[in-house]
Scaffold this motif. Structure first.
Motif, PDB file in Angstrom:
ATOM      1  N   THR A  50      33.422 143.681 -50.333  1.00 42.67           N
ATOM      2  CA  THR A  50      33.758 142.280 -50.117  1.00 42.67           C
ATOM      3  C   THR A  50      34.597 141.714 -51.245  1.00 42.67           C
ATOM      4  O   THR A  50      35.567 140.969 -51.006  1.00 42.67           O
ATOM      5  N   ALA A  51      34.269 142.049 -52.488  1.00 42.39           N
ATOM      6  CA  ALA A  51      34.989 141.501 -53.636  1.00 42.39           C
ATOM      7  C   ALA A  51      36.460 141.907 -53.603  1.00 42.39           C
ATOM      8  O   ALA A  51      37.361 141.064 -53.750  1.00 42.39           O
ATOM      9  N   VAL A  52      36.705 143.188 -53.428  1.00 39.28           N
ATOM     10  CA  VAL A  52      38.084 143.686 -53.379  1.00 39.28           C
ATOM     11  C   VAL A  52      38.829 143.057 -52.214  1.00 39.28           C
ATOM     12  O   VAL A  52      39.981 142.625 -52.348  1.00 39.28           O
ATOM     13  N   ASN A  53      38.195 142.989 -51.065  1.00 39.28           N
ATOM     14  CA  ASN A  53      38.832 142.446 -49.876  1.00 39.28           C
ATOM     15  C   ASN A  53      39.204 140.980 -50.046  1.00 39.28           C
ATOM     16  O   ASN A  53      40.321 140.564 -49.707  1.00 39.28           O
ATOM     17  N   VAL A  54      38.297 140.193 -50.596  1.00 38.29           N
ATOM     18  CA  VAL A  54      38.547 138.756 -50.772  1.00 38.29           C
ATOM     19  C   VAL A  54      39.670 138.507 -51.772  1.00 38.29           C
ATOM     20  O   VAL A  54      40.571 137.701 -51.527  1.00 38.29           O
ATOM     21  N   VAL A  55      39.637 139.212 -52.887  1.00 37.62           N
ATOM     22  CA  VAL A  55      40.672 139.024 -53.910  1.00 37.62           C
ATOM     23  C   VAL A  55      42.045 139.425 -53.376  1.00 37.62           C
ATOM     24  O   VAL A  55      43.028 138.687 -53.524  1.00 37.62           O
ATOM     25  N   LEU A  56      42.116 140.590 -52.755  1.00 36.12           N
ATOM     26  CA  LEU A  56      43.399 141.067 -52.236  1.00 36.12           C
ATOM     27  C   LEU A  56      43.906 140.180 -51.114  1.00 36.12           C
ATOM     28  O   LEU A  56      45.101 139.855 -51.056  1.00 36.12           O
ATOM     29  N   ALA A  57      43.025 139.760 -50.220  1.00 31.21           N
ATOM     30  CA  ALA A  57      43.424 138.878 -49.121  1.00 31.21           C
ATOM     31  C   ALA A  57      43.948 137.546 -49.649  1.00 31.21           C
ATOM     32  O   ALA A  57      44.912 136.985 -49.111  1.00 31.21           O
ATOM     33  N   THR A  58      43.329 137.040 -50.716  1.00 32.88           N
ATOM     34  CA  THR A  58      43.771 135.781 -51.320  1.00 32.88           C
ATOM     35  C   THR A  58      45.175 135.905 -51.903  1.00 32.88           C
ATOM     36  O   THR A  58      46.031 135.036 -51.703  1.00 32.88           O
ATOM     37  N   VAL A  59      45.424 137.007 -52.621  1.00 35.04           N
ATOM     38  CA  VAL A  59      46.755 137.234 -53.198  1.00 35.04           C
ATOM     39  C   VAL A  59      47.803 137.358 -52.097  1.00 35.04           C
ATOM     40  O   VAL A  59      48.885 136.758 -52.180  1.00 35.04           O
ATOM     41  N   VAL A  60      47.485 138.110 -51.064  1.00 40.75           N
ATOM     42  CA  VAL A  60      48.408 138.281 -49.939  1.00 40.75           C
ATOM     43  C   VAL A  60      48.711 136.937 -49.280  1.00 40.75           C
ATOM     44  O   VAL A  60      49.876 136.613 -48.994  1.00 40.75           O
ATOM     45  N   ASN A  61      47.698 136.138 -49.054  1.00 41.07           N
ATOM     46  CA  ASN A  61      47.899 134.842 -48.410  1.00 41.07           C
ATOM     47  C   ASN A  61      48.707 133.890 -49.284  1.00 41.07           C
ATOM     48  O   ASN A  61      49.517 133.097 -48.779  1.00 41.07           O
ATOM     49  N   LEU A  62      48.494 133.942 -50.591  1.00 39.15           N
ATOM     50  CA  LEU A  62      49.245 133.073 -51.502  1.00 39.15           C
ATOM     51  C   LEU A  62      50.732 133.399 -51.459  1.00 39.15           C
ATOM     52  O   LEU A  62      51.576 132.492 -51.388  1.00 39.15           O
ATOM     53  N   ILE A  63      51.065 134.690 -51.498  1.00 39.02           N
ATOM     54  CA  ILE A  63      52.478 135.083 -51.467  1.00 39.02           C
ATOM     55  C   ILE A  63      53.103 134.725 -50.125  1.00 39.02           C
ATOM     56  O   ILE A  63      54.228 134.213 -50.057  1.00 39.02           O
ATOM     57  N   ARG A  64      52.365 134.946 -49.050  1.00 32.25           N
ATOM     58  CA  ARG A  64      52.895 134.652 -47.708  1.00 32.25           C
ATOM     59  C   ARG A  64      53.049 133.156 -47.466  1.00 32.25           C
ATOM     60  O   ARG A  64      53.786 132.744 -46.572  1.00 32.25           O
ATOM     61  N   SER A  65      52.366 132.336 -48.254  1.00 36.16           N
ATOM     62  CA  SER A  65      52.449 130.892 -48.070  1.00 36.16           C
ATOM     63  C   SER A  65      53.762 130.311 -48.586  1.00 36.16           C
ATOM     64  O   SER A  65      54.147 129.200 -48.203  1.00 36.16           O
ATOM     65  N   LEU A  66      54.454 131.053 -49.455  1.00 37.11           N
ATOM     66  CA  LEU A  66      55.673 130.539 -50.076  1.00 37.11           C
ATOM     67  C   LEU A  66      56.894 130.864 -49.233  1.00 37.11           C
ATOM     68  O   LEU A  66      57.104 132.031 -48.873  1.00 37.11           O
ATOM     69  N   PRO A  67      57.729 129.868 -48.921  1.00 34.28           N
ATOM     70  CA  PRO A  67      59.017 130.168 -48.284  1.00 34.28           C
ATOM     71  C   PRO A  67      59.824 131.095 -49.187  1.00 34.28           C
ATOM     72  O   PRO A  67      59.724 131.019 -50.416  1.00 34.28           O
ATOM     73  N   PHE A  68      60.637 131.950 -48.581  1.00 34.29           N
ATOM     74  CA  PHE A  68      61.321 132.969 -49.370  1.00 34.29           C
ATOM     75  C   PHE A  68      62.195 132.380 -50.469  1.00 34.29           C
ATOM     76  O   PHE A  68      62.228 132.895 -51.591  1.00 34.29           O
ATOM     77  N   ILE A  69      62.910 131.312 -50.175  1.00 36.23           N
ATOM     78  CA  ILE A  69      63.829 130.755 -51.167  1.00 36.23           C
ATOM     79  C   ILE A  69      63.066 130.249 -52.391  1.00 36.23           C
ATOM     80  O   ILE A  69      63.547 130.352 -53.528  1.00 36.23           O
ATOM     81  N   ILE A  70      61.844 129.733 -52.181  1.00 34.74           N
ATOM     82  CA  ILE A  70      61.023 129.277 -53.303  1.00 34.74           C
ATOM     83  C   ILE A  70      60.467 130.475 -54.067  1.00 34.74           C
ATOM     84  O   ILE A  70      60.447 130.496 -55.306  1.00 34.74           O
ATOM     85  N   LEU A  71      60.018 131.490 -53.334  1.00 35.59           N
ATOM     86  CA  LEU A  71      59.517 132.702 -53.977  1.00 35.59           C
ATOM     87  C   LEU A  71      60.603 133.342 -54.822  1.00 35.59           C
ATOM     88  O   LEU A  71      60.352 133.789 -55.957  1.00 35.59           O
TER      89      LEU A  71
END
Length: 222
Positions: A55-76
């Motif tokens: 659970t720990a690994v899954n939650v941390v990795l999922a959070t990082v993935v979601n944070l990056i996906r939340s940013l429009p490409f031009i902002i990233l």
């Protein structure tokens, strides 16, 4: 067709821009696919009830993935400029664009891969476990072959999105078709330049989508 009469864009300029776009697309797709498959596999295997439930690994990795996906490409692209300079030594040009393109597409592919793996019937995993397969064997010999049709479609969707991003990368001097459209089609009111870049992008997208769909139909297990 004479560049002075019809357009400011010469054939050499067009093919150079096309080559830059294909370079950005190819390198970032390969790197992003490798990272994405790893991310997707970890997300699928470590989720609750997964082969490697953590659970720990899954939650941390999922959070990082979601944070990056939340940013429009031009902002990233702008946000990670220091990281880009650290890796390639510059913030402009094709290789400078490949870094944010890879960072953008890897989590996207990761989520698509995760969904594809989760579509595999639970009975396949149970059968693999009953035969004494290790977690790596379950992933490599059972999950991936069963999900390959869906994975091909996932990579196809990601590739189309990546083409859009390579066009946007032209805004910051990355070169490619997007830069050609902006510098000549928009800023210099060159209608032909805008048309040829639009047609090129449409042909690329349609060709990749058709190829991906054909491969998925061929390899999808019925």
């Amino acid at each position: 067709m004479n560049g002075d009469k019809w357009t400011l864009v010469t054939p050499d300029m067009y093919f150079r821009a096309l080559g830059e776009t294909l370079q950005m697309l190819g390198v970032s797709l390969v790197l992003g696919s490798i990272l994405g498959v790893v991310l997707g596999a970890i997300l699928a295997l470590t989720r609750r009830g997964g082969v490697l439930q953590n659970t720990a690994v899954n939650v941390v990795l999922a959070t990082v993935v979601n944070l990056i996906r939340s940013l429009p490409f031009i902002i990233l692209l702008v946000a990670i400029l220091p990281f880009t300079r650290l890796l390639v030594g510059t913030s402009i040009g094709v290789w400078a664009a490949i870094v944010p393109l890879t960072v953008m597409v890897a989590p996207y592919i990761g989520r698509l891969v995760e969904n594809s793996l989760l579509e595999v019937p639970a009975g396949v995993v149970e059968a693999a476990r009953s035969m004494g397969a290790s977690p790596l064997q379950i992933f490599w010999r059972f999950l991936l072959p069963e999900a390959r049709g869906s994975l091909i479609l996932a990579i196809t969707i990601a590739t189309v999105g990546l083409i859009d991003a390579t066009a946007m990368a032209g805004v910051v001097g990355a070169g490619g078709i997007g830069d050609l459209a902006l510098s000549y089609g928009y800023e210099r009111y060159d209608g032909f330049a805008m048309v040829i870049t639009c047609v090129t992008l449409i042909v690329l997208v349609q060709g990749i989508q058709a190829l991906g769909s054909a491969l998925a139909r061929r390899y999808r297990r019925r």
